[in-house]
Design an enzyme around this catalytic site. Structure first.
Site, PDB file in Angstrom:
ATOM      1  N   SER A 138      41.764  45.646  43.178  1.00 54.00           N
ATOM      2  CA  SER A 138      41.497  46.128  41.818  1.00 54.00           C
ATOM      3  C   SER A 138      41.529  47.644  41.881  1.00 54.00           C
ATOM      4  CB  SER A 138      40.095  45.669  41.396  1.00 54.00           C
ATOM      5  OG  SER A 138      39.654  46.384  40.255  1.00 54.00           O
ATOM      6  N   TYR A 151      31.113  44.040  42.942  1.00 51.94           N
ATOM      7  CA  TYR A 151      32.574  43.969  42.739  1.00 51.94           C
ATOM      8  C   TYR A 151      33.269  45.156  43.399  1.00 51.94           C
ATOM      9  CZ  TYR A 151      36.892  43.074  40.034  1.00 51.94           C
ATOM     10  OH  TYR A 151      38.184  42.804  39.644  1.00 51.94           O
TER      11      TYR A 151
HETATM   12  P1  NAD Z   1      40.258  34.637  35.945  1.00 49.94           P
HETATM   13  O1  NAD Z   1      38.821  34.378  35.674  1.00 49.94           O
HETATM   14  O2  NAD Z   1      41.277  34.407  34.870  1.00 49.94           O
HETATM   15  O3  NAD Z   1      40.746  33.813  37.215  1.00 49.94           O
HETATM   16  C1  NAD Z   1      39.967  33.700  38.366  1.00 49.94           C
HETATM   17  C2  NAD Z   1      40.476  32.536  39.177  1.00 49.94           C
HETATM   18  O4  NAD Z   1      39.650  32.397  40.334  1.00 49.94           O
HETATM   19  C3  NAD Z   1      40.403  31.196  38.417  1.00 49.94           C
HETATM   20  O5  NAD Z   1      41.490  30.384  38.786  1.00 49.94           O
HETATM   21  C4  NAD Z   1      39.089  30.606  38.947  1.00 49.94           C
HETATM   22  O6  NAD Z   1      39.023  29.198  38.834  1.00 49.94           O
HETATM   23  C5  NAD Z   1      39.154  31.063  40.391  1.00 49.94           C
HETATM   24  N1  NAD Z   1      37.869  31.043  41.066  1.00 49.94           N
HETATM   25  C6  NAD Z   1      36.694  31.608  40.693  1.00 49.94           C
HETATM   26  N2  NAD Z   1      35.751  31.320  41.606  1.00 49.94           N
HETATM   27  C7  NAD Z   1      36.347  30.569  42.574  1.00 49.94           C
HETATM   28  C8  NAD Z   1      35.891  29.976  43.771  1.00 49.94           C
HETATM   29  N3  NAD Z   1      34.623  30.052  44.188  1.00 49.94           N
HETATM   30  N4  NAD Z   1      36.788  29.264  44.505  1.00 49.94           N
HETATM   31  C9  NAD Z   1      38.076  29.116  44.107  1.00 49.94           C
HETATM   32  N5  NAD Z   1      38.546  29.676  42.981  1.00 49.94           N
HETATM   33  C10 NAD Z   1      37.695  30.389  42.235  1.00 49.94           C
HETATM   34  O7  NAD Z   1      40.297  36.150  36.471  1.00 49.94           O
HETATM   35  P2  NAD Z   1      41.488  37.174  36.732  1.00 49.94           P
HETATM   36  O8  NAD Z   1      41.227  38.331  35.866  1.00 49.94           O
HETATM   37  O9  NAD Z   1      42.802  36.507  36.710  1.00 49.94           O
HETATM   38  O10 NAD Z   1      41.128  37.618  38.213  1.00 49.94           O
HETATM   39  C11 NAD Z   1      41.929  37.340  39.330  1.00 49.94           C
HETATM   40  C12 NAD Z   1      41.717  38.420  40.373  1.00 49.94           C
HETATM   41  O11 NAD Z   1      42.170  39.664  39.840  1.00 49.94           O
HETATM   42  C13 NAD Z   1      40.260  38.622  40.781  1.00 49.94           C
HETATM   43  O12 NAD Z   1      40.180  38.857  42.161  1.00 49.94           O
HETATM   44  C14 NAD Z   1      39.869  39.865  39.996  1.00 49.94           C
HETATM   45  O13 NAD Z   1      38.842  40.563  40.618  1.00 49.94           O
HETATM   46  C15 NAD Z   1      41.170  40.634  40.027  1.00 49.94           C
HETATM   47  N6  NAD Z   1      41.277  41.663  39.001  1.00 49.94           N
HETATM   48  C16 NAD Z   1      41.210  41.359  37.682  1.00 49.94           C
HETATM   49  C17 NAD Z   1      41.328  42.369  36.755  1.00 49.94           C
HETATM   50  C18 NAD Z   1      41.288  42.124  35.280  1.00 49.94           C
HETATM   51  O14 NAD Z   1      41.235  43.090  34.510  1.00 49.94           O
HETATM   52  N7  NAD Z   1      41.325  40.902  34.813  1.00 49.94           N
HETATM   53  C19 NAD Z   1      41.493  43.692  37.168  1.00 49.94           C
HETATM   54  C20 NAD Z   1      41.551  43.961  38.523  1.00 49.94           C
HETATM   55  C21 NAD Z   1      41.447  42.940  39.434  1.00 49.94           C
END
Ligand code: NAD
Length: 256
Positions: A138, A151
């Site tokens: 991130s 985080y």
């Molecule tokens: P999201 O909530 O849409 O997806 C998260 C995914 O992780 C889902 O498929 C969920 O079921 C799975 N998950 C959660 N806990 C779990 C566990 N214990 N075991 C297995 N699977 C699990 O979120 P996202 O925004 O797509 O996030 C994905 C990644 O991107 C994360 O690592 C997040 O930190 C990172 N990220 C997101 C953003 C943003 O703005 N959305 C920005 C930077 C980084």
């Protein structure tokens, strides 16, 4: 380009993980999905791209389940060639109020899971002398924000793990890089928009504009499709010597 390869994408039933899984599938890679919630929908979306798709429901906070998932992936498709460590959760609170249980969960799911999946995937990649490990960190792997102690700690850790994994395999065909998104409008961020709207008594649109305006100079969300394209680049021949980078796609967030 990736026909015959297998990609395991953790946390790929939603958001960024699903976007990356689809981008890799569009290049011909067979996909192992993982994550909670609806599975049939994401499976159908990937299968529609003409590749084989399997699913394992490992809880990424549990090392034994991660190990089982890696064995399952190898049994299904031979081996994991591309590992995308993406699963993640968020919790927002000041340190003095931060629930210890949330801290432990975020460190386990957002950081330690990447170590476990990487250590288990590496031997087969090293034997094949080809592998791609992509860690979805991130912009919070590069800079901090108040109220996101667990985080930010976990994501800085993932960027560190990315560098060490890249260095330990630098003379091989196995690369490791991190993707550092700014805001992406997924369920993880929608929760933060909703909380902002409720706290300020403002509309969803106003809360979204405030959220972007505070951090992201482009005032635009990055999309899962754009992040998928970056993952595809890391897997392409042009990415052969890209090693240990933390590449932000953050609308200028970290440039400030
Ligand atoms: P999201 O909530 O849409 O997806 C998260 C995914 O992780 C889902 O498929 C969920 O079921 C799975 N998950 C959660 N806990 C779990 C566990 N214990 N075991 C297995 N699977 C699990 O979120 P996202 O925004 O797509 O996030 C994905 C990644 O991107 C994360 O690592 C997040 O930190 C990172 N990220 C997101 C953003 C943003 O703005 N959305 C920005 C930077 C980084």
């Amino acid at each position: 380009m990736l026909k015959g390869k297998t990609a395991l994408v953790t946390g790929s039933t939603s958001g960024i993980g699903l976007g990356i899984a689809k981008a890799l599938a569009a290049q011909g890679a067979n996909i192992v999905l993982n994550g909670f919630g609806d599975v049939d929908g994401p499976k159908a979306e990937v299968a529609a791209l003409g590749v084989k798709v399997a699913y394992h429901g490992a809880d990424m906070s549990k090392p034994a389940e991660i190990e089982d998932m890696l064995k399952f992936a190898a049994a299904q498709f031979g081996q994991v060639d591309i590992l995308v460590n993406n699963a993640g959760i968020q919790h927002v609170a000041r340190i003095e109020n931060f629930p210890v249980e949330r801290w432990d969960a975020i460190i386990a799911i957002n950081m330690s899971s990447a170590f476990h999946a990487t250590r288990l995937a590496l031997p087969a990649m090293q034997k094949a002398n080809w592998g791609r490990i992509i860690n979805v960190a991130s912009v919070h792997g590069l800079v901090g924000s108040a109220e996101k102690s667990a985080y930010v700690t976990a994501k800085h850790g993932v960027v560190g793990l990315t560098k060490v994994t890249a260095l330990e395999n630098a003379t091989t065909g196995v690369t490791c890089n991190a993707i550092c998104p700014g805001w992406v409008l997924t369920p993880l961020v929608q929760k933060q928009v909703d909380a902002k709207a409720a706290a300020g008594g403002i509309s969803n649109l106003e809360a979204t504009q405030q959220l972007l305006g505070e951090k992201e100079p482009s005032l635009q969300f990055t999309t899962p499709e754009e992040l998928g394209a970056l993952a595809v680049f890391f897997c392409s021949p042009a990415g052969n010597n890209v090693r240990g980078v933390a590449w932000n796609m953050d609308g200028g967030w970290a440039a400030q």
